[in-house]
Design a protein around this motif. Structure first.
Motif, PDB file in Angstrom:
ATOM      1  N   HIS A  47      -1.929  21.040  20.704  1.00  0.00           N
ATOM      2  CA  HIS A  47      -2.561  21.765  21.810  1.00  0.00           C
ATOM      3  C   HIS A  47      -4.083  21.775  21.661  1.00  0.00           C
ATOM      4  O   HIS A  47      -4.815  21.789  22.662  1.00  0.00           O
ATOM      5  CB  HIS A  47      -2.020  23.188  21.904  1.00  0.00           C
ATOM      6  CG  HIS A  47      -2.446  24.094  20.805  1.00  0.00           C
ATOM      7  ND1 HIS A  47      -1.872  24.072  19.552  1.00  0.00           N
ATOM      8  CD2 HIS A  47      -3.417  25.054  20.751  1.00  0.00           C
ATOM      9  CE1 HIS A  47      -2.449  24.974  18.785  1.00  0.00           C
ATOM     10  NE2 HIS A  47      -3.386  25.584  19.477  1.00  0.00           N
ATOM     11  N   ARG A  50      -5.258  18.373  22.874  1.00  0.00           N
ATOM     12  CA  ARG A  50      -5.138  18.298  24.338  1.00  0.00           C
ATOM     13  C   ARG A  50      -6.355  18.944  24.994  1.00  0.00           C
ATOM     14  O   ARG A  50      -6.920  18.402  25.945  1.00  0.00           O
ATOM     15  CB  ARG A  50      -3.857  18.990  24.799  1.00  0.00           C
ATOM     16  CG  ARG A  50      -3.660  18.925  26.308  1.00  0.00           C
ATOM     17  CD  ARG A  50      -2.376  19.549  26.762  1.00  0.00           C
ATOM     18  NE  ARG A  50      -2.327  20.991  26.532  1.00  0.00           N
ATOM     19  CZ  ARG A  50      -1.518  21.824  27.193  1.00  0.00           C
ATOM     20  NH1 ARG A  50      -0.696  21.356  28.109  1.00  0.00           N
ATOM     21  NH2 ARG A  50      -1.535  23.112  26.914  1.00  0.00           N
ATOM     22  N   GLU A  57      -1.243  16.275  32.463  1.00  0.00           N
ATOM     23  CA  GLU A  57       0.075  15.654  32.536  1.00  0.00           C
ATOM     24  C   GLU A  57       0.051  14.217  33.033  1.00  0.00           C
ATOM     25  O   GLU A  57       1.091  13.554  33.052  1.00  0.00           O
ATOM     26  CB  GLU A  57       0.997  16.478  33.443  1.00  0.00           C
ATOM     27  CG  GLU A  57       1.350  17.844  32.888  1.00  0.00           C
ATOM     28  CD  GLU A  57       2.354  18.573  33.752  1.00  0.00           C
ATOM     29  OE1 GLU A  57       2.727  18.023  34.811  1.00  0.00           O
ATOM     30  OE2 GLU A  57       2.769  19.685  33.376  1.00  0.00           O
ATOM     31  N   ARG A  96       7.200  19.091  21.988  1.00  0.00           N
ATOM     32  CA  ARG A  96       5.890  19.472  22.487  1.00  0.00           C
ATOM     33  C   ARG A  96       5.273  18.340  23.323  1.00  0.00           C
ATOM     34  O   ARG A  96       4.645  18.606  24.364  1.00  0.00           O
ATOM     35  CB  ARG A  96       4.975  19.827  21.309  1.00  0.00           C
ATOM     36  CG  ARG A  96       3.600  20.388  21.690  1.00  0.00           C
ATOM     37  CD  ARG A  96       3.677  21.658  22.528  1.00  0.00           C
ATOM     38  NE  ARG A  96       4.525  22.694  21.958  1.00  0.00           N
ATOM     39  CZ  ARG A  96       4.129  23.589  21.063  1.00  0.00           C
ATOM     40  NH1 ARG A  96       2.884  23.571  20.608  1.00  0.00           N
ATOM     41  NH2 ARG A  96       4.967  24.518  20.645  1.00  0.00           N
ATOM     42  N   PHE A 100       4.170  18.801  27.169  1.00  0.00           N
ATOM     43  CA  PHE A 100       2.781  18.614  27.585  1.00  0.00           C
ATOM     44  C   PHE A 100       2.612  17.448  28.552  1.00  0.00           C
ATOM     45  O   PHE A 100       1.809  17.506  29.480  1.00  0.00           O
ATOM     46  CB  PHE A 100       1.902  18.366  26.355  1.00  0.00           C
ATOM     47  CG  PHE A 100       1.501  19.595  25.591  1.00  0.00           C
ATOM     48  CD1 PHE A 100       1.788  20.871  26.057  1.00  0.00           C
ATOM     49  CD2 PHE A 100       0.818  19.477  24.405  1.00  0.00           C
ATOM     50  CE1 PHE A 100       1.407  21.997  25.355  1.00  0.00           C
ATOM     51  CE2 PHE A 100       0.417  20.603  23.686  1.00  0.00           C
ATOM     52  CZ  PHE A 100       0.719  21.866  24.159  1.00  0.00           C
TER      53      PHE A 100
END
Length: 215
Positions: A47, A50, A57, A96, A100
């Motif tokens: 995360h 990201r 996405e 995950r 994500f």
């Protein structure tokens, strides 16, 4: 343009910049600057990366690896990450990534082979191909449950000439980087149905020149 995310340990760090150079103008290539280290760390940072990379996405492809840190044996002890714990975090990483990036094609790359008879102080630090094979097989079984494809970098490095290696683990000299670029780029291009016509050795030299200049 297609968007690619490259994740992984220092093996990934050895080819991510050359891949980005080779795909310039064809695909957008993203990767964290830091080493993905072991499976638990990669999971913890997903995360964070990201956010740092501004990802959403709309990624088209993820190519990732983790395992060589997990199999490291320090001072004659068992591998750093016990196999059941490694499997636990491989599963969490899979979940995950799907959460994500639900639209991305995802490829797991197996850990590369090592020169196991070249360690200068094997009683202090050691990696074996036996454990690499064991951890790779366990990871592949898990990622396939999620429909991920597999880029078997272990098989593709197991029998190559030692001259491609810059040390016991890495293929970071010019020939090794050229080989890894060619191998990974082929997988990425086939997965996205894109074509590039590059001089692999030239891409490696140009990338290294850019790195020297801090570009």
């Amino acid at each position: 343009m297609k968007k690619i995310l490259l994740l992984g340990d220092s093996i990934r760090q050895g080819y991510c910049r050359t891949v980005k150079t080779a795909l310039d103008g064809v695909c957008e290539v993203y990767f964290p600057q830091e080493n993905g280290r072991f499976a638990e760390y990669t999971y913890r940072q997903l995360h964070v990366w990201r956010g740092e990379l501004g990802l959403s996405e709309d990624l088209d492809l993820i190519h990732w690896n983790v395992g060589l840190w997990d199999t490291a044996e320090l001072y004659g002890e068992e591998p750093l990450t016990p196999l059941p714990i490694y499997c636990h975090y491989i599963e969490k990483i899979c979940k995950r990534l799907v959460a994500f990036y639900p639209n991305a094609k995802i490829i797991f790359a197996t850990s590369t082979a090592v020169l196991e008879d070249k360690w200068p102080n094997p009683k202090e630090f050691y990696r074996s191909n036996k454990n690499t094979e064991l951890y790779n097989a366990a990871a592949v079984e898990i990622v396939k449950k999620y429909g991920f494809e597999v880029n078997d970098l272990y098989a593709k490095t197991k029998d190559i000439d030692e001259s491609n290696y810059s040390d016991q683990t890495h293929l970071n000299n010019e020939t090794g980087k050229t080989y890894m670029l060619k191998t990974v780029l082929k997988t990425l291009c086939e997965a996205l149905d894109v074509q590039v016509d590059v001089d692999y050795a030239d891409v490696v030299r140009r990338t290294e020149h850019q790195e020297v200049l801090g570009m």
